[in-house]
Motif scaffolding. Sequence first.
Motif, short mmCIF file in Angstrom:
data_model
loop_
_atom_site.label_atom_id
_atom_site.label_comp_id
_atom_site.label_asym_id
_atom_site.label_seq_id
_atom_site.Cartn_x
_atom_site.Cartn_y
_atom_site.Cartn_z
N ARG A 78 0.85 -1.20 0.00
CA ARG A 78 0.00 0.00 0.00
C ARG A 78 0.88 1.26 0.00
NH1 ARG A 78 -5.25 -0.24 1.84
NH2 ARG A 78 -4.75 -1.88 3.35
N ASP A 79 1.94 1.22 0.81
CA ASP A 79 2.87 2.35 0.84
C ASP A 79 3.52 2.57 -0.53
OD1 ASP A 79 2.37 2.75 3.57
OD2 ASP A 79 3.96 1.34 4.14
N GLY A 280 -13.51 -8.60 4.77
CA GLY A 280 -13.14 -9.99 4.54
C GLY A 280 -11.65 -10.18 4.31
N THR A 281 -11.28 -11.45 4.15
CA THR A 281 -9.88 -11.76 3.85
C THR A 281 -9.53 -11.19 2.48
OG1 THR A 281 -9.88 -13.77 5.18
CG2 THR A 281 -8.20 -13.59 3.46
N PRO A 282 -8.52 -10.35 2.40
CA PRO A 282 -8.21 -9.70 1.12
C PRO A 282 -7.37 -10.59 0.21
CG PRO A 282 -6.71 -8.93 2.81
CD PRO A 282 -7.67 -9.87 3.50
N ALA A 283 -7.11 -10.07 -0.97
CA ALA A 283 -6.22 -10.75 -1.93
C ALA A 283 -4.78 -10.45 -1.51
CB ALA A 283 -6.49 -10.26 -3.34
N ILE A 284 -4.31 -11.18 -0.51
CA ILE A 284 -3.02 -10.86 0.12
C ILE A 284 -1.87 -11.04 -0.85
CG2 ILE A 284 -1.47 -11.41 2.03
CD1 ILE A 284 -3.98 -12.58 3.49
N ALA A 285 -1.78 -12.21 -1.45
CA ALA A 285 -0.68 -12.48 -2.37
C ALA A 285 -0.70 -11.51 -3.54
CB ALA A 285 -0.76 -13.92 -2.88
N GLU A 286 -1.90 -11.23 -4.04
CA GLU A 286 -2.03 -10.35 -5.19
C GLU A 286 -1.60 -8.93 -4.85
OE1 GLU A 286 -4.20 -12.53 -4.19
OE2 GLU A 286 -4.52 -13.89 -5.90
N ALA A 287 -1.93 -8.47 -3.65
CA ALA A 287 -1.49 -7.14 -3.23
C ALA A 287 0.03 -7.08 -3.11
CB ALA A 287 -2.14 -6.77 -1.89
N ILE A 288 0.61 -8.12 -2.55
CA ILE A 288 2.07 -8.18 -2.44
C ILE A 288 2.69 -8.22 -3.83
CG2 ILE A 288 3.99 -9.63 -1.67
CD1 ILE A 288 2.15 -10.48 0.70
N GLY A 289 2.08 -8.98 -4.73
CA GLY A 289 2.56 -9.02 -6.11
C GLY A 289 2.47 -7.67 -6.80
#
Length: 419
Positions: A78-79, A280-289
């Motif tokens: 996000r940063d 809800g549980t977010p798209a964690i891997a996708e955000a990191i990607g």
Amino acid sequence: MLALEKTTIADQVRSDFPILNQEVNGSPLVYLDNAATSQKPTAVLQALQDYYQQDNANVHRGVHTLSARATDAYEGARDKIQAFINAARREEIIYTRNATEAINLVAHAWGQTLQAGDEIVLTVMEHHSNLIPWQILSQKTGAVLKFVELTETQEFDLEQFRSLVSDKTKLVGVVHASNTLGCINPVEEVITIAHQYGAKVLVDACQSVPHMAIDVQAMDCDWLVASGHKMCGPTGIGFLYGKRDLLRSMPPFLGGGEMIADVFLDHSTYADVPHKFEAGTPAIAEAIGLGAAVDYLTNIGMDKIHAYEAELTAYLFQQLNKIPELKIYGPQPDAKGEGRAALASFTAGEVHPHDLSTILDQAGVAIRAGHHCTQPLHRCIKAQSTARASLYFYNTQAEIDAFVVSLKDAIEFFGGIFG
């Protein structure tokens, strides 16, 4: 002494994109469908793998090490996005599944403030994602939709826009760079004019954020949306930028876990932004990607990417303009390739764009054919569908040459049929 050939960005990065190193139907792949989705560098693929192999845990909810590492990477992305578009605050970045969901979020949450007779100004070139949510909203609220049309050069008609906007205008929705015409719209002027009437402005930046430096504070837009998969990131992740106070004034879009402060049986209170809009549980891997993709683009430099793509665009149009059967839509680039996005939509007489695309695919060349989610625009330009070749910084002049040769062959083949 022989002069050394200029080393391009594409020369430097091609090896980072393993998918490009393959043959399709017996020919080297020439991927010219980047406006639909971009390819992913190994840095992004590795970030996805590392998360699932080393840090797979839910974010925000755990105190154990894996959860802490996942949270750090998720919020760190996000940063990175904040810095990439120069948002004033990290909480102004909302993760969404894609730009479509981001626009629907605004239409659903902020749109509840609209009343019958309020006006929404859009353009005839909008992607369906920046049209249908406002159609639905207008049907619910009685708000009136108005549309900016095209100039003779098939660009945004700024003078007509001035005549459309008034004290009744509550929202202006405008695409930054058209995915069909390739025109780059004067969003800064649009925003200045709209704000004089107290209207909010949402910018669809799906075709600009991947290709040029974006500064939302300088632009002064109220919201901006983009999709990760068009900017070297994974599918299933996009983002909404919004001014913090405006986001705080909007009610939640979805209800559930993560977006709450306190929950009781009969009522709940909500978390502050950005989490208020991330249920809800977010798209964690996708955000990191996506964060890894932002790092990758930043390391190259968006100004360098834009400049190189301008060179490619100038060359593409030089070659296409030599083919008499083609009708190319949207404005021509200037001599340096500036003034439009790095794509060309065209028709070739009686040859259907789908037939062109099929023949090109047999030569390993991937382009797009259809209405590109801009059916109203295609009616305006009197074309049922168009073929579209769209470039990115890993493309080369040699690939454009291969595309043009295959395109000429396809036109000659169908010319024999129609002739």
